[in-house]
Scaffold this active site. Structure first.
Site, PDB file in Angstrom:
ATOM      1  N   CYS A   4       0.860  -1.185   0.000  1.00 57.81           N
ATOM      2  CA  CYS A   4       0.000   0.000   0.000  1.00 57.81           C
ATOM      3  C   CYS A   4       0.896   1.234   0.000  1.00 57.81           C
ATOM      4  O   CYS A   4       2.123   1.138   0.104  1.00 57.81           O
ATOM      5  CB  CYS A   4      -0.898  -0.004   1.235  1.00 57.81           C
ATOM      6  SG  CYS A   4       0.033   0.069   2.790  1.00 57.81           S
ATOM      7  N   CYS A  29      -8.157   1.531   6.651  1.00 57.64           N
ATOM      8  CA  CYS A  29      -7.598   2.244   5.504  1.00 57.64           C
ATOM      9  C   CYS A  29      -8.092   1.670   4.177  1.00 57.64           C
ATOM     10  O   CYS A  29      -8.576   0.526   4.104  1.00 57.64           O
ATOM     11  CB  CYS A  29      -6.075   2.250   5.569  1.00 57.64           C
ATOM     12  SG  CYS A  29      -5.287   0.729   5.021  1.00 57.64           S
ATOM     13  N   HIS A  76      -0.579  -5.124  19.272  1.00 56.58           N
ATOM     14  CA  HIS A  76      -0.122  -4.743  17.935  1.00 56.58           C
ATOM     15  C   HIS A  76       0.545  -3.372  18.021  1.00 56.58           C
ATOM     16  O   HIS A  76       0.060  -2.481  18.729  1.00 56.58           O
ATOM     17  CB  HIS A  76      -1.307  -4.698  16.962  1.00 56.58           C
ATOM     18  CG  HIS A  76      -0.887  -4.526  15.532  1.00 56.58           C
ATOM     19  ND1 HIS A  76      -0.597  -3.290  14.991  1.00 56.58           N
ATOM     20  CD2 HIS A  76      -0.698  -5.429  14.536  1.00 56.58           C
ATOM     21  CE1 HIS A  76      -0.254  -3.451  13.720  1.00 56.58           C
ATOM     22  NE2 HIS A  76      -0.302  -4.738  13.433  1.00 56.58           N
ATOM     23  N   GLU A 121       0.582  -0.804  16.166  1.00 55.22           N
ATOM     24  CA  GLU A 121      -0.283   0.333  15.851  1.00 55.22           C
ATOM     25  C   GLU A 121      -1.188   0.675  17.031  1.00 55.22           C
ATOM     26  O   GLU A 121      -1.404   1.857  17.347  1.00 55.22           O
ATOM     27  CB  GLU A 121      -1.127   0.049  14.606  1.00 55.22           C
ATOM     28  CG  GLU A 121      -1.992   1.242  14.213  1.00 55.22           C
ATOM     29  CD  GLU A 121      -2.909   0.965  13.038  1.00 55.22           C
ATOM     30  OE1 GLU A 121      -3.992   1.571  12.987  1.00 55.22           O
ATOM     31  OE2 GLU A 121      -2.542   0.144  12.167  1.00 55.22           O
ATOM     32  N   THR A 146      -6.183   0.517  11.756  1.00 54.67           N
ATOM     33  CA  THR A 146      -6.423   0.700  10.316  1.00 54.67           C
ATOM     34  C   THR A 146      -6.469  -0.606   9.535  1.00 54.67           C
ATOM     35  O   THR A 146      -6.856  -0.601   8.362  1.00 54.67           O
ATOM     36  CB  THR A 146      -5.340   1.595   9.690  1.00 54.67           C
ATOM     37  OG1 THR A 146      -4.065   0.945   9.820  1.00 54.67           O
ATOM     38  CG2 THR A 146      -5.294   2.969  10.347  1.00 54.67           C
ATOM     39  N   SER A 157      -1.098  -7.872  10.657  1.00 54.00           N
ATOM     40  CA  SER A 157      -2.536  -7.871  10.953  1.00 54.00           C
ATOM     41  C   SER A 157      -3.364  -7.933   9.677  1.00 54.00           C
ATOM     42  O   SER A 157      -4.295  -8.740   9.562  1.00 54.00           O
ATOM     43  CB  SER A 157      -2.905  -6.621  11.746  1.00 54.00           C
ATOM     44  OG  SER A 157      -4.301  -6.501  11.901  1.00 54.00           O
TER      45      SER A 157
END
Length: 322
Positions: free
Chosen positions: A19, A204, A133, A135, A174, A233
């Site tokens: 991405c 996202c 995680h 994030e 996300t 993830s």
């Protein structure tokens, strides 16, 4: 006379793989190495892919778990695409470390959202995500301890007890399953009708697009390979989405050498996708491995076109221009 290879139709999901946030993060490390020379220090894996990390190590990147592993240096220190708690750049500044933030801008959006909801709207924040995680750790670390409450499952959403039921807001990691998150949000909204939602979905575009492509393919194949790392993830969610969408067998594979060929005996239609941190070269490697054993045909199934790119940090824009 050589043994005839059985036929195999490969249905290749698109979009798949890198991405814009992952592409930007890797480019940041590459450009830092070009501009400042090795070593360049990176806190945590820049993205969750061993092939990518090993490639950057070979160029002179040094990966560490925490800043205290980095000696006093003028060399760059880069924060991973997953984002970091506020305490991390503060610690870097205290040591006069030259740090560059490779956090995905879409993760940064969630960070800013959490701050606004907490500081300006005085809301208790419910973060939908997976404990541990990077994030999630980074997002929770934007606010004081206790300001963000983590909800991982539908059961968590049913049993969660807020300080004030009329003063809540929700945000998300996300890289979650779109469907799982919708189910959790539905429970929270039913229990707490005044809960505030993000202005724009936090999951996202890349996560959503890759899951939609998998849903399109999963019901028409005998098996699905998701190219990605176990600690990714978004890759794990793609495997789960494939199974829920009707694929009899979905597996996460890092490299062609990891394929258990016995499990693919009798497969005649194979879906392949890749998580957002998996490079296309690994997809090609796996397709080549099947082509050595099967008479393959490839059908690309495209459900969306992506043309998003994110600006580089100010410190590296000149290097990129050169």
């Amino acid at each position: 006379m050589s043994e005839q290879r059985p036929p195999l139709e490969i249905r290749l999901c698109a979009p798949r793989g890198f991405c814009a946030g992952v592409d930007r993060a890797i480019q940041i490390v590459d450009l830092a190495l070009e501009r400042y020379g090795p070593p360049v220090y990176v806190r945590h894996e820049i993205v969750h892919n061993r092939f990518v990390v090993d490639g950057l190590k070979a160029k002179g990147a040094v990966f560490v778990d925490e800043l205290d592993e980095i000696p006093d240096t003028d060399q760059p220190v880069i924060f991973s695409a997953h984002g970091v708690a506020k305490a991390v750049p503060e610690a870097a500044k205290a040591r006069n470390l030259f740090h560059i933030d490779a956090t995905c801008p879409l993760v940064t959006k969630v960070h800013r959202e959490a701050e606004i909801l907490h500081r300006k709207k005085a809301r208790e924040i419910v973060l939908i995500g997976h404990a541990g995680h990077p994030e999630v750790i980074g997002t929770m670390g934007q606010l004081p301890t206790g300001a963000v409450r983590l909800v991982e499952t539908e059961e968590d959403a049913r049993t969660f007890t807020p300080k004030d039921p009329d003063n809540l807001a929700w945000i998300t990691q996300t890289t979650l399953s779109v469907d799982d998150t919708a189910a959790i949000v539905a429970i929270l909204t039913e229990r707490f009708p005044s809960i505030l939602a993000p202005h724009k979905d936090d999951i996202c575009y890349a996560t959503t697009n890759r899951q939609e492509a998998v849903k399109e393919v999963a019901g028409d194949v005998d098996a699905m390979i998701v190219v990605g790392a176990p600690n990714s993830s978004n890759s794990q969610r793609l495997r789960e989405v494939a199974e829920r969408a009707g694929c009899p067998f979905a597996v996460l594979v890092q490299r062609a050498s990891d394929i258990d060929w016995n499990r693919f005996a009798g497969v005649r239609r194979l879906g392949i996708t890749a998580g957002a941190s998996a490079p296309e070269v690994l997809v090609e490697e796996i397709i080549d491995a099947f082509a050595q054993r099967y008479e393959t045909t490839i059908d690309v199934v495209t459900t969306a076109t992506e043309d998003i790119a994110f600006a580089l940090p100010r410190q590296l824009r000149q290097a990129a221009a050169e």
